[in-house]
Design an enzyme around this catalytic site. Sequence first.
Site, short mmCIF file in Angstrom:
data_model
loop_
_atom_site.label_atom_id
_atom_site.label_comp_id
_atom_site.label_asym_id
_atom_site.label_seq_id
_atom_site.Cartn_x
_atom_site.Cartn_y
_atom_site.Cartn_z
N GLU A 194 -1.09 -4.25 -8.79
CA GLU A 194 -1.61 -5.16 -7.72
C GLU A 194 -3.11 -5.41 -8.21
O GLU A 194 -3.91 -5.91 -7.28
CB GLU A 194 -1.61 -4.43 -6.37
N HIS B 175 -4.57 -0.06 -1.08
CA HIS B 175 -3.32 -0.72 -0.60
C HIS B 175 -2.49 0.54 -0.47
O HIS B 175 -2.39 1.69 -1.24
CB HIS B 175 -2.73 -1.44 -1.48
N HIS C 28 1.60 2.34 1.86
CA HIS C 28 2.45 1.78 2.52
C HIS C 28 2.79 2.82 3.90
O HIS C 28 3.46 3.41 3.95
CB HIS C 28 4.06 2.45 1.61
N GLU D 147 -10.56 3.30 20.73
CA GLU D 147 -11.39 2.93 19.76
C GLU D 147 -11.23 1.80 18.37
O GLU D 147 -12.03 1.28 17.74
CB GLU D 147 -11.59 4.29 18.57
N HIS E 221 6.27 -4.02 3.93
CA HIS E 221 5.63 -3.61 2.60
C HIS E 221 4.62 -2.22 3.00
O HIS E 221 4.69 -1.36 2.45
CB HIS E 221 5.21 -4.48 1.72
O1 2HA Z 1 2.12 0.26 -7.15
O2 2HA Z 1 2.40 -0.22 -3.93
O3 2HA Z 1 2.91 -2.87 -4.12
C1 2HA Z 1 3.19 0.15 -6.16
C2 2HA Z 1 2.97 -0.65 -5.03
C3 2HA Z 1 3.05 -2.03 -5.19
ZN ZN Z 2 2.97 -1.76 -2.28
#
Ligand code: 2HA
Ligand code: ZN
Length: 288
Positions: free
Chosen positions: A125, A148, A150, A178, A219
């Site tokens: 990413e 990033h 999940h 908050e 995602h």
């Molecule tokens: O690297 O999370 O979006 C794995 C991920 C891709």
């Molecule tokens: Zn991801």
Amino acid sequence: MKILQDMVRDHSVLNAPFVQEMMDATYDMWRFGWDERNGGNISLLLEEEEVLAYLDPDRVIRTIGLEFPVQELSNRYFIVTGSGKYFKNVRKYPEDCLGIIRVSEEGKSVELLWGLAGDGRPTSELASHFMSHIARLNADSKHRVIMHTHATNLIAMTFTHALDEVSFTKTLWKMCTECVVVFPEGVAILPWMVPGTDLIGKQTAAKMEEHKLVVWPHHGILGAGSSIDDAFGLIETAEKAAQIYMLVCSHKGGIQQTITDGELIELAKAFDVRPPDRFFHLKQKALS
Ligand code: 2HA
Ligand code: ZN
């Protein structure tokens, strides 16, 4: 002698606060259940002096081409997680799972200075990270981190809640007192897209011009901050609100009451934050 110096230097990088922070954050994110397998990626912008304390800037291990030019980041240093690496393993194999890179003068490649052992590559990413760094640096000179992950309940919410930014944001704000103070600019949401592309990078960065949180439906989420703690804390706060939403939605009594719009405005005043007006001009369907 030179080889010995390089070995000592390489080893001492492991004690650098920014390497330790990456090791701790990735492990904590895995323990939270957010980053299964190779899910998630982090990039932290480093000052040149921080890097020079540990590494010889002239000792480039490899050059890795970029498909998207980022001249705006020319000569900037980052520590990044590696493509395909498991957050669970970063603490055990930091030199394999992390890399310290410098963007080349023309911004068309990155130079690897440490880590990503073997033929490791920076996160898949990287486009979203680099383009978001550019957008956030324009908005905030203290910006340093793109993260990033999940986050489980935020992903769950993208199945059960409307995907418009105003109602999604207001639902989160209304779940924990908050929230409006921690992310007064609200949460941005992209349409579902294939990850790892320049396109999702460009669209994420466009949202990052005015937000620090961008949801990728079904995602995960991206968070920006001035430090790892700051970005982590931001995502953690939104994820906590999403968790409460998922809990209360599945309760058989349903939602009996929430924080009202008037109370959100009171909070914003008390903590001197300014949520954009658009959040208070729309009747909220989901939770009113
Ligand atoms: O690297 O999370 O979006 C794995 C991920 C891709
Ligand atoms: Zn991801």
